[in-house]
Structures are given as C-alpha cells and as structure tokens.
Design an enzyme around this catalytic site. Structure first.
Site, PDB file in Angstrom:
ATOM      1  N   ASP A 273      46.493  -9.414  36.197  1.00  0.00           N
ATOM      2  CA  ASP A 273      46.061  -8.073  36.404  1.00  0.00           C
ATOM      3  C   ASP A 273      47.437  -7.112  37.072  1.00  0.00           C
ATOM      4  O   ASP A 273      47.409  -5.774  36.877  1.00  0.00           O
ATOM      5  CB  ASP A 273      45.033  -8.216  37.728  1.00  0.00           C
ATOM      6  CG  ASP A 273      43.730  -8.799  36.993  1.00  0.00           C
ATOM      7  OD1 ASP A 273      43.752  -8.951  36.094  1.00  0.00           O
ATOM      8  OD2 ASP A 273      42.801  -9.023  38.000  1.00  0.00           O
TER       9      ASP A 273
ATOM     10  N   TYR B  53      44.475 -17.335  37.182  1.00  0.00           N
ATOM     11  CA  TYR B  53      44.013 -16.609  35.845  1.00  0.00           C
ATOM     12  C   TYR B  53      44.180 -15.138  36.183  1.00  0.00           C
ATOM     13  O   TYR B  53      44.851 -14.388  35.322  1.00  0.00           O
ATOM     14  CB  TYR B  53      42.761 -16.666  35.498  1.00  0.00           C
ATOM     15  CG  TYR B  53      42.140 -15.883  34.399  1.00  0.00           C
ATOM     16  CD1 TYR B  53      43.037 -16.050  33.284  1.00  0.00           C
ATOM     17  CD2 TYR B  53      41.077 -15.442  34.231  1.00  0.00           C
ATOM     18  CE1 TYR B  53      42.586 -15.369  32.364  1.00  0.00           C
ATOM     19  CE2 TYR B  53      40.704 -14.639  33.173  1.00  0.00           C
ATOM     20  CZ  TYR B  53      41.192 -14.786  32.060  1.00  0.00           C
ATOM     21  OH  TYR B  53      40.838 -14.020  31.108  1.00  0.00           O
ATOM     22  N   CYS B  54      43.941 -14.719  37.468  1.00  0.00           N
ATOM     23  CA  CYS B  54      44.115 -13.066  37.499  1.00  0.00           C
ATOM     24  C   CYS B  54      45.206 -12.289  38.201  1.00  0.00           C
ATOM     25  O   CYS B  54      45.529 -11.405  37.482  1.00  0.00           O
ATOM     26  CB  CYS B  54      42.778 -12.830  38.451  1.00  0.00           C
ATOM     27  SG  CYS B  54      41.161 -13.228  37.698  1.00  0.00           S
TER      28      CYS B  54
ATOM     29  N   THR C  63      37.531  -7.981  33.996  1.00  0.00           N
ATOM     30  CA  THR C  63      38.548  -6.961  34.326  1.00  0.00           C
ATOM     31  C   THR C  63      39.181  -6.417  33.129  1.00  0.00           C
ATOM     32  O   THR C  63      39.512  -6.892  31.982  1.00  0.00           O
ATOM     33  CB  THR C  63      39.719  -7.729  35.256  1.00  0.00           C
ATOM     34  OG1 THR C  63      39.021  -8.451  36.200  1.00  0.00           O
ATOM     35  CG2 THR C  63      40.605  -6.899  35.889  1.00  0.00           C
TER      36      THR C  63
ATOM     37  N   TYR D 107      46.218 -15.202  54.766  1.00  0.00           N
ATOM     38  CA  TYR D 107      46.898 -14.732  53.449  1.00  0.00           C
ATOM     39  C   TYR D 107      48.230 -14.812  53.594  1.00  0.00           C
ATOM     40  O   TYR D 107      48.850 -13.737  52.975  1.00  0.00           O
ATOM     41  CB  TYR D 107      46.104 -13.549  52.886  1.00  0.00           C
ATOM     42  CG  TYR D 107      45.972 -13.733  51.373  1.00  0.00           C
ATOM     43  CD1 TYR D 107      45.286 -14.885  50.698  1.00  0.00           C
ATOM     44  CD2 TYR D 107      46.607 -12.839  50.646  1.00  0.00           C
ATOM     45  CE1 TYR D 107      45.330 -15.077  49.253  1.00  0.00           C
ATOM     46  CE2 TYR D 107      46.562 -13.126  49.213  1.00  0.00           C
ATOM     47  CZ  TYR D 107      45.819 -13.943  48.549  1.00  0.00           C
ATOM     48  OH  TYR D 107      45.783 -13.927  47.070  1.00  0.00           O
TER      49      TYR D 107
ATOM     50  N   ASN E 187      43.712  -6.524  43.495  1.00  0.00           N
ATOM     51  CA  ASN E 187      44.580  -7.704  43.055  1.00  0.00           C
ATOM     52  C   ASN E 187      45.739  -7.544  43.141  1.00  0.00           C
ATOM     53  O   ASN E 187      46.628  -8.635  43.698  1.00  0.00           O
ATOM     54  CB  ASN E 187      44.217  -8.126  41.597  1.00  0.00           C
ATOM     55  CG  ASN E 187      43.013  -9.059  41.626  1.00  0.00           C
ATOM     56  OD1 ASN E 187      42.555  -9.394  42.740  1.00  0.00           O
ATOM     57  ND2 ASN E 187      42.704  -9.778  40.548  1.00  0.00           N
TER      58      ASN E 187
ATOM     59  N   LEU F 232      35.429 -12.466  42.879  1.00  0.00           N
ATOM     60  CA  LEU F 232      35.101 -13.767  43.443  1.00  0.00           C
ATOM     61  C   LEU F 232      36.335 -14.586  43.527  1.00  0.00           C
ATOM     62  O   LEU F 232      37.471 -13.952  42.749  1.00  0.00           O
ATOM     63  CB  LEU F 232      34.248 -14.503  42.531  1.00  0.00           C
ATOM     64  CG  LEU F 232      34.376 -14.415  41.173  1.00  0.00           C
ATOM     65  CD1 LEU F 232      35.580 -15.687  40.642  1.00  0.00           C
ATOM     66  CD2 LEU F 232      32.956 -14.679  40.560  1.00  0.00           C
ATOM     67  N   ARG F 233      36.576 -15.612  44.246  1.00  0.00           N
ATOM     68  CA  ARG F 233      37.600 -16.365  43.994  1.00  0.00           C
ATOM     69  C   ARG F 233      37.079 -17.739  43.339  1.00  0.00           C
ATOM     70  O   ARG F 233      36.050 -18.173  43.641  1.00  0.00           O
ATOM     71  CB  ARG F 233      37.889 -16.931  45.635  1.00  0.00           C
ATOM     72  CG  ARG F 233      38.580 -15.943  46.410  1.00  0.00           C
ATOM     73  CD  ARG F 233      38.518 -16.406  47.760  1.00  0.00           C
ATOM     74  NE  ARG F 233      36.942 -16.586  48.032  1.00  0.00           N
ATOM     75  CZ  ARG F 233      36.751 -17.219  49.478  1.00  0.00           C
ATOM     76  NH1 ARG F 233      37.768 -17.853  50.084  1.00  0.00           N
ATOM     77  NH2 ARG F 233      35.303 -17.460  49.581  1.00  0.00           N
ATOM     78  N   GLU F 234      38.163 -18.216  42.537  1.00  0.00           N
ATOM     79  CA  GLU F 234      37.635 -19.383  41.574  1.00  0.00           C
ATOM     80  C   GLU F 234      37.350 -20.467  42.739  1.00  0.00           C
ATOM     81  O   GLU F 234      38.246 -20.609  43.746  1.00  0.00           O
ATOM     82  CB  GLU F 234      38.739 -19.802  40.760  1.00  0.00           C
ATOM     83  CG  GLU F 234      38.934 -18.919  39.376  1.00  0.00           C
ATOM     84  CD  GLU F 234      39.743 -19.029  38.430  1.00  0.00           C
ATOM     85  OE1 GLU F 234      40.641 -20.214  38.436  1.00  0.00           O
ATOM     86  OE2 GLU F 234      39.837 -18.248  37.530  1.00  0.00           O
TER      87      GLU F 234
ATOM     88  N   LYS G  92      39.612  -2.521  41.028  1.00  0.00           N
ATOM     89  CA  LYS G  92      39.851  -3.873  40.901  1.00  0.00           C
ATOM     90  C   LYS G  92      41.325  -4.217  40.727  1.00  0.00           C
ATOM     91  O   LYS G  92      41.952  -5.124  41.437  1.00  0.00           O
ATOM     92  CB  LYS G  92      39.154  -4.330  39.654  1.00  0.00           C
ATOM     93  CG  LYS G  92      39.399  -5.849  39.017  1.00  0.00           C
ATOM     94  CD  LYS G  92      38.804  -6.865  39.927  1.00  0.00           C
ATOM     95  CE  LYS G  92      39.532  -8.048  39.798  1.00  0.00           C
ATOM     96  NZ  LYS G  92      39.306  -9.108  40.656  1.00  0.00           N
TER      97      LYS G  92
ATOM     98  N   VAL H  53      33.164 -16.051  36.413  1.00  0.00           N
ATOM     99  CA  VAL H  53      32.419 -14.714  36.776  1.00  0.00           C
ATOM    100  C   VAL H  53      30.932 -14.767  36.036  1.00  0.00           C
ATOM    101  O   VAL H  53      29.931 -14.603  36.872  1.00  0.00           O
ATOM    102  CB  VAL H  53      33.141 -13.539  36.193  1.00  0.00           C
ATOM    103  CG1 VAL H  53      32.368 -12.335  36.129  1.00  0.00           C
ATOM    104  CG2 VAL H  53      34.348 -13.557  36.550  1.00  0.00           C
TER     105      VAL H  53
END
Ligand SMILES: NC(=O)c1ccc[n+]([C@@H]2O[C@H](COP(=O)([O-])OP(=O)(O)OC[C@H]3O[C@@H](n4cnc5c(N)ncnc54)[C@H](O)[C@@H]3O)[C@@H](O)[C@H]2O)c1
Length: 417
Positions: free
Chosen positions: A277, A272-273, A121, A262, A221, A146-148, A217, A11
């Site tokens: 989240d 990670y998220c 976040t 998707y 997610n 964003l996407r990693e 956010k 980020v």
C-alpha cells in the site's frame, strides 16, 4: 437481503460472516479447497472469531453458504462485495487489479443490476476510472481496515465505517449509505452506543467521494508504516550509539500527542498490506511533490539492512570464537505473534540478506507445510531447532525461547505487536 462476496480471504470471509447475521450470504472463491472447507464449517484461515462464527453458524442463525458457482453466488444478489487480492506489480508500478475485474466480470455475466462494492484496496482514482471504462455506474468502494488474525473482531468492533461513491451520483451515494448501514447493523450492539474520544456516540460513519475513500485507505496504511519506521529508526540510532531504546521510547511516548502504542521496534513493517500500500501511494504521487512517502518506502529496506548486519556481526563473532559455520535460526516466518500468515513478513527480508552472505539458515515454522522455504530447511521441531541454531533471530519474542535467550537476536523490546 441476498449479498454475494467474491473472495474468502481475510477481508471477504470476515465481511461475509459479519453480514450473514442479518442477510443471506453467498461467498464464492476460485480455490475449490477453500469452498469445500467452508462448506464443512472449517475456516481456511486462523482467526478466532471467524472460527467461532463458522462453528456455531446454526445456533447463531447465520445465513452463510460457500459456493464455487457464479450463477448461484451472484445471480440473485443486491450487493456483490469484491474482496480479491490486489498485489503490487513491480513491472507496472501499480496494484494488479485483474482479480477484482475478473470477479466483476463474473458477477456482471449473471447479474447486471447488483451494486458492486469493491472492498479490496485499490489505487487512488481506480473506481472512477473503472466505472467509466466499463460504462458501469453501479460500482462503489469501501475501504477495509481490519487486522489479520483479528479480521472478524475488527469488523464487529470497527474504528469507523467508510464507503465511497461519486458525489454527483445520487443513486450511488444512496447505495453507499445503505451499505454503510448494513456494516453497522452487523457490528456488536455495544459499538452502536459507544462513546468516542471526540464526544460523539456510535461508530463513526463516513460516506465520501470514492477517490477520497481510496485515499483514506492508502494514507491510513502509509501513516501506520511511517510510525513503524519512525520507532525502528529511533531504535537503529539508539542501538548504534549505545543508548537504551526502551528508555527513549518510554520518554517519547509519554507525550499524549504521541502515545504509548504501536511503538515497539521490529525488523520492519511487513505483512500483506503495508509494503504494497505504501508503494501504491508513492506511485499515485507520480506528478505530485513529496519526500516523506519515498522515505517511508526506503526506510524499510534500510532497517532490514541494519538488522541483517547486526545478525551477521553475531555470526562473524562466532566464527572468530571458532564455530566454523554458524547456523542462523529463523524463529517463525510470521509477522505477528499468534499469526499463521507470513505474506511479505519482514523476517524474510532478513533471511534473504543473511543468506546472500553465504550463511546457512534453518527455519522454525510449525504452520508451514513443507521442509524447505526458498532453499532453507524448515523444521517444526522446536527443541532440535534451538539446539542446532547458533544465532536465533526472532521478530517477536516468545517464551518458547527463554531457555536459549543468550542466542536470540530480537528488537522486540515491549513484548507486543
Ligand atoms: N489482509 C488484510 O489485512 C487486509 C486489510 C485491508 C484490506 N485488504 C485488502 O483486501 C484485499 C483482499 O485481501 P485478503 O487479505 O483478504 O486476501 P486473501 O489473499 O486472503 O484472499 C483473497 C481471496 O480471493 C480469492 N480470489 C482471487 N480471485 C478471485 C476471483 N476472481 N473471484 C473470487 N475469488 C477470488 C482468492 O482465492 C483468495 O481466497 C486486498 O486488496 C487487500 O489489500 C487486506
């Protein structure tokens, strides 16, 4: 304008480079090796756009300096963007926001006036609470989407720009508007004139209350996790009942309200998220009735149990066919193809379950520095990996595995992330 960025991960680094096109950026990290790499123009993370920006920073006229010195980073800044980790703490059932607060402390020590924009976040309600606890009205929040692996690309081509500030604080709302404009200024020029599906032009820009922005956010997610879980449970059903998952997904996703994206089955949502989240949102629901959010969290473990059982069935089948101690090969620890990051990847959950049954595991992960991962051997030698492993589990298919297809267990049916 001088802008400081605390944290040079996915980020922080992408936002810093985005803003360095029109502003003077100082990026600080507490890990000296990262600062030193950035000073040499080398990216500590794999991301094509970040690497391109760092390599061509002089030709592109970017104003970007990395430093470990707080006074140099924060001293003259008008904005301090905080992009530190917020890991989920299972003891407190909430994000650990201590790194965010450490960065705020360090910034405030040398600069009482800068606007602090939290990009990490955070729990719903955090910004209002921390403003009050610290008696600091110059803190606002901007969620990052964003996407990693595509971090800077996604900031150059943002789906939307969201910044949150308390609605009753005109100065904070004005600071949020200005920050949103800075993000927009950094976006690729064609994005500012693009046509959106709803007929509007340009990048949708929302300045919301900070608690609403925090909710945006976590709900975004959690929706993504829901969608992954939905198609994974569809696949669990089809695989158990002998139906073609591929045909069912195709038929379902042709409905334009659902859409063919998707929807590729996997070993579970990870990275990670999404895992942290969804848990944080569930924790925020403490006093609020819900079923779905809990189900989204639980569904991911159920899916991993199912996948591990399927792998173990294959292992047991081999024992029956007189392979005395079959070796399970884990093809990549990463979550997505092309990634070098395996934080909380779902395949690790499969590995843990398989190993708990006493089955030995060999990992192929060329980006890993070390020969052991949680007690399992790691190799970067693909040929020896393929010959030694009896069953190969791969969250995402790769043509690397084409010559041993018969050994491979994957649920990647469409060859995309
Ligand atoms: N990675 C993503 O895809 C993504 C997307 C959206 C939001 N986020 C959120 O953004 C935040 C950061 O995520 P990330 O993936 O960039 O993390 P990261 O781990 O890649 O990077 C965080 C960086 O912060 C540094 N750091 C830690 N404490 C610091 C301090 N006190 N001062 C300065 N630097 C410090 C670390 O050394 C590290 O380099 C998290 O809250 C995450 O949930 C991440």
């Amino acid at each position: 304008m001088r802008i400081a960025v605390a944290g040079t991960g996915y980020v922080g680094l992408s936002v810093a480079l985005l803003l360095s096109q029109h502003n003077d950026i100082r990026a600080l990290d507490i890990v000296p090796e990262k600062v030193e790499m950035l000073q040499r123009g080398v990216s500590p993370i794999r991301d094509a756009e970040i690497e391109r920006f760092l390599e061509h920073r002089d030709e592109m006229g970017l104003s970007f300096e990395a430093t470990a010195d707080a006074a140099e980073a924060y001293g003259e800044a008008e904005y301090v963007v905080v992009a530190c980790p917020t890991n989920y703490d299972t003891d407190t059932n909430s994000f650990d926001t201590s790194a965010v607060e450490a960065a705020m402390d360090a910034a405030r020590e040398v600069n009482p006036d800068a606007w602090i924009v939290v990009k990490s976040t955070i729990p719903v309600g955090y910004t209002e609470r921390i403003r009050e606890e610290r008696g600091d009205n110059k803190i606002i929040f901007s969620p990052e989407f964003l996407r990693e692996g595509h971090a800077l690309y996604d900031n150059l081509h943002p789906s939307r720009i969201v910044v949150g500030a308390p609605r009753d604080d005109a100065d904070a709302v004005a600071a949020a508007e200005r920050f949103a404009a800075l993000l927009e200024e950094g976006a690729a020029p064609e994005e500012r004139s693009r046509r959106n599906a709803d007929g509007t032009a340009g990048i949708p820009r929302l300045v919301l209350g900070c608690t609403e922005a925090e909710a945006v956010k976590l709900f975004a997610n959690t929706y993504l996790a829901l969608r992954v879980s939905y198609f994974n449970e569809l696949d669990t059903y089809c695989a158990t009942k002998g139906l073609s998952t591929k045909d069912v997904i195709r038929g379902v996703s042709l409905d334009p309200r659902i859409g063919d994206f998707y929807d590729n089955p996997s070993f579970g949502y990870g990275g990670y998220c999404l895992p942290k989240d969804t848990r944080q949102l569930l924790a925020n629901y403490r006093d609020v009735p819900q079923n779905l959010i809990q189900a989204i969290v639980d569904s991911n473990s159920t899916r991993k149990d199912f996948i591990a059982d399927e792998v173990l069935k294959r292992v047991n089948g081999l024992v029956y066919e007189s392979v005395p101690k079959p070796l399970v090969g884990v093809y990549r620890l990463t979550m997505k193809s092309g990634s070098d990051n395996f934080r909380a990847s779902s395949i690790q959950g499969i590995m843990k379950r398989v190993k708990a049954k006493g089955v030995p595991v060999l990992v192929y992960e060329p980006t890993y520095r070390g020969d052991e991962f949680f007690g399992s051997e790691v190799t970067a030698d693909l040929a020896s990996f393929k010959s030694r492993a009896d069953v190969i589990v791969a969250n995402r298919w790769s043509d690397d595995l084409a010559d041993v297809e018969g050994k491979v267990y994957t649920r990647d049916l469409f060859g995309r992330d």
